[in-house]
Design a protein around this motif. Structure first.
Motif, mmCIF file in Angstrom:
data_model
loop_
_atom_site.group_PDB
_atom_site.id
_atom_site.type_symbol
_atom_site.label_atom_id
_atom_site.label_comp_id
_atom_site.label_asym_id
_atom_site.label_seq_id
_atom_site.Cartn_x
_atom_site.Cartn_y
_atom_site.Cartn_z
ATOM 1 N N ASP A 166 0.867 -1.342 -0.111
ATOM 2 C CA ASP A 166 -0.031 0.001 0.025
ATOM 3 C C ASP A 166 0.894 1.193 -0.058
ATOM 4 O O ASP A 166 0.525 2.239 -0.534
ATOM 5 N N ALA A 167 1.899 1.339 0.831
ATOM 6 C CA ALA A 167 2.818 2.439 0.833
ATOM 7 C C ALA A 167 3.630 2.605 -0.564
ATOM 8 O O ALA A 167 3.498 3.649 -1.139
ATOM 9 N N ILE A 168 4.047 1.528 -1.144
ATOM 10 C CA ILE A 168 4.597 1.785 -2.360
ATOM 11 C C ILE A 168 3.933 2.059 -3.500
ATOM 12 O O ILE A 168 4.088 3.076 -4.407
ATOM 13 N N ASN A 169 2.483 1.562 -3.657
ATOM 14 C CA ASN A 169 1.653 1.842 -4.609
ATOM 15 C C ASN A 169 1.021 3.197 -4.564
ATOM 16 O O ASN A 169 0.535 3.849 -5.501
ATOM 17 N N ASN A 170 1.252 3.979 -3.371
ATOM 18 C CA ASN A 170 0.598 5.413 -3.191
ATOM 19 C C ASN A 170 1.840 6.237 -3.749
ATOM 20 O O ASN A 170 2.321 6.988 -2.978
ATOM 21 N N PHE A 171 2.196 5.928 -4.855
ATOM 22 C CA PHE A 171 2.824 6.756 -5.757
ATOM 23 C C PHE A 171 4.346 6.757 -5.517
ATOM 24 O O PHE A 171 5.105 7.377 -5.880
ATOM 25 N N SER A 199 7.656 11.666 1.715
ATOM 26 C CA SER A 199 7.064 11.158 3.101
ATOM 27 C C SER A 199 6.105 10.209 2.645
ATOM 28 O O SER A 199 5.845 9.732 1.301
ATOM 29 N N ARG A 200 5.746 9.147 3.339
ATOM 30 C CA ARG A 200 4.784 8.179 3.053
ATOM 31 C C ARG A 200 4.009 7.874 4.309
ATOM 32 O O ARG A 200 3.836 8.788 5.347
ATOM 33 N N ASP A 201 2.786 7.159 4.197
ATOM 34 C CA ASP A 201 1.911 7.041 5.118
ATOM 35 C C ASP A 201 2.666 6.286 6.436
ATOM 36 O O ASP A 201 3.614 5.515 6.269
ATOM 37 N N SER A 202 2.202 6.547 7.814
ATOM 38 C CA SER A 202 2.859 6.040 8.814
ATOM 39 C C SER A 202 2.673 4.627 8.855
ATOM 40 O O SER A 202 1.514 4.289 8.353
ATOM 41 N N ASP A 203 3.307 3.893 9.649
ATOM 42 C CA ASP A 203 3.296 2.546 9.898
ATOM 43 C C ASP A 203 1.759 2.325 10.450
ATOM 44 O O ASP A 203 1.067 1.307 10.166
ATOM 45 N N ARG A 204 1.403 3.166 11.271
ATOM 46 C CA ARG A 204 0.028 2.974 12.187
ATOM 47 C C ARG A 204 -1.046 3.037 11.165
ATOM 48 O O ARG A 204 -1.858 2.437 11.298
ATOM 49 N N ALA A 205 -0.964 4.068 10.415
ATOM 50 C CA ALA A 205 -1.910 4.315 8.938
ATOM 51 C C ALA A 205 -2.074 3.119 8.213
ATOM 52 O O ALA A 205 -3.233 2.540 7.871
ATOM 53 N N LEU A 206 -0.733 2.527 7.922
ATOM 54 C CA LEU A 206 -0.694 1.373 6.920
ATOM 55 C C LEU A 206 -1.542 0.205 7.623
ATOM 56 O O LEU A 206 -2.127 -0.598 7.007
#
Ligand code: HEC
Ligand code: HEC
Length: 370
Positions: A166-171, A199-206
């Motif tokens: 999810d993190a990687i595919n978010n651009f 930046s990327r989404d936080s571990d908590r959000a992911l």
């Protein structure tokens, strides 16, 4: 959260619930007294609105996303080259000639027009192809899938893998170096941006997002396991389908190499690979950033609420997927037609094609009961 130009929904006519709600968009108030419409990110592509207006969260989406993208670039002057858009999303210049050039090497008009023509349920996701847009997967049941993406680009061994996906595919892949080619930079500039500026989404959000994906459930299936489906189950076994579409997941969670791809010993040692070539179009597996040389065996659960089928969504319905005429070059595809093609075969995966009409009806009834 990109905010919408108020004209877009009249232009693209998205599916709605009977109450007129667009279930993958939200109202946002960023300024006092001003109500705007914004996209619901993942939900936009991964929400299905059925013909009766029922909403299935996580299912193969049927939003006219490509039309929305086409709408966003509608005012770009016709003479503008498509290359800047193509470079970000699809270019693969390490392959000579770059396979994305038929659309990416021209002007913006054919690029726009082709986008606007794509059927719902497939998407030219970044790293796939505008020439070969990919079937949007059903996220219901993703926990049990060992490979993500049709090409099995990423493994899904545990929740951390899904979070990473999810993190990687978010651009993030748009700031990746593909053998020196960096999509977001000017051609020839081989520098990645300073990590401190990113930046990327936080571990908590992911983690929360992945837990949400795990929680997605299919709606109650209206198709009962009746006598016809029971007959179809026998056809399913007789035709050897369970070898690959193994119950209860209806996938053996394995990869199949495409025609012309040599599987290395290293790959054989590290991945679950079947020594069987299914013969579907090898383009996405060989010519794109998400290419691996393989396609995975997809699960058949939930086929009653989804479609189009095939990794490029070439067949609108199961009936079309099992229509022997689809092997003919004069066949007019019912799903994604291909770029600049009036007719063309949907090659490969010939399983079940030469069974009788009665057996096919039973087989499809069985599949729809899953
Ligand atoms: C623009 C449409 C679009 C959006 C927005 C989108 N996806 Fe996807 N998603 C796709 C497509 C198309 C694929 C299939 C890619 C492939 O097979 O190469 C995919 C694949 C996936 C997969 C792999 C599933 C599988 O079985 O292979 C997961 C997980 C996923 N998306 C989750 C998400 C999440 C979480 C978000 C939000 C952060 C998101 N997606 C946003 C279109 C989209
Ligand atoms: C050797 C392995 C194998 C066998 C045997 C097999 N399949 Fe498949 N099946 C696949 C693969 C791989 C795909 C993905 C094709 C692609 O990439 O477009 C697939 C795709 C499908 C799809 C489309 C699903 C989707 O979401 O796009 C259906 C439906 C299907 N198979 C049903 C069957 C049935 C029914 C049988 C028996 C008559 C069968 N398959 C036999 C490997 C197999």
């Amino acid at each position: 959260m990109p905010v919408r130009d108020p004209g877009w929904w009249q232009a693209v006519n998205p599916p709605t619930t009977p109450e007129g709600i667009i279930p993958f968009e939200s109202y946002v108030i960023r300024e006092k007294g001003k109500v705007e419409v914004a996209t619901d990110a993942c939900a936009e592509c991964h929400t299905r609105v059925m013909a009766d207006g029922k909403v299935i969260r996580g299912a193969q989406g049927n939003v006219p996303f490509a039309q929305m993208f086409a709408y966003a670039i509608r005012n770009v002057p016709e003479k503008t080259p498509a290359a800047p858009f193509n470079d970000v999303f699809y270019a693969a210049p390490w392959i000579k000639p770059d396979p994305s050039l038929p659309l990416g090497g021209g002007g913006i008009k054919p690029f726009h027009d082709h986008l606007a023509s794509l059927p719902q349920g497939v998407n030219p996701r970044q790293g796939t192809s505008l020439l070969y847009p990919i079937q949007i997967p059903d996220l219901i049941g993703v926990k049990d899938r060992l490979y993500l993406d049709r090409t099995g680009l990423e493994q899904n061994r545990n929740i951390a893998d899904l979070m990473r996906y999810d993190a990687i595919n978010n651009f993030i892949q748009e700031i990746t170096s593909y053998d020196g080619f960096i999509p977001n930079n000017d051609p020839g500039d081989a520098k990645l941006p300073d990590a401190k500026t990113q930046s990327r989404d936080s571990d908590r959000a992911l983690y929360a997002l992945a837990m949400y994906l795990y929680s997605l459930k299919p709606p109650p299936n209206p198709n009962k396991f009746d006598a016809l489906a029971a007959k179809g189950q026998k056809v399913f076994a007789r035709e050897g389908c369970p070898k690959c579409h193994t119950p209860p997941l209806y996938t053996n969670n394995m990869l199949t190499p495409v025609e012309g791809f040599k599987v290395t010993d290293e790959a054989k040692a590290n991945y679950r690979i079947m020594p069987i070539v299914v013969g579907t179009d090898p383009y996405n597996a060989l010519n794109t950033r998400r290419g691996t040389g393989f396609y995975k065996v997809p699960s058949l659960t939930g086929v009653w609420y989804r479609g189009p089928f095939g990794h490029n969504g070439e067949a609108a319905t199961l009936e079309d997927w099992f229509d022997i005429h689809r092997l003919d070059d004069k066949y007019v595809r019912t799903g994604y037609r291909g770029y600049n093609l009036k007719s063309s075969a949907v090659p490969g995966h010939e399983y079940g094609l030469d069974t009788s009409t009665e057996d096919k009806q039973a087989l499809i009834a069985f599949l729809k009961s899953l």
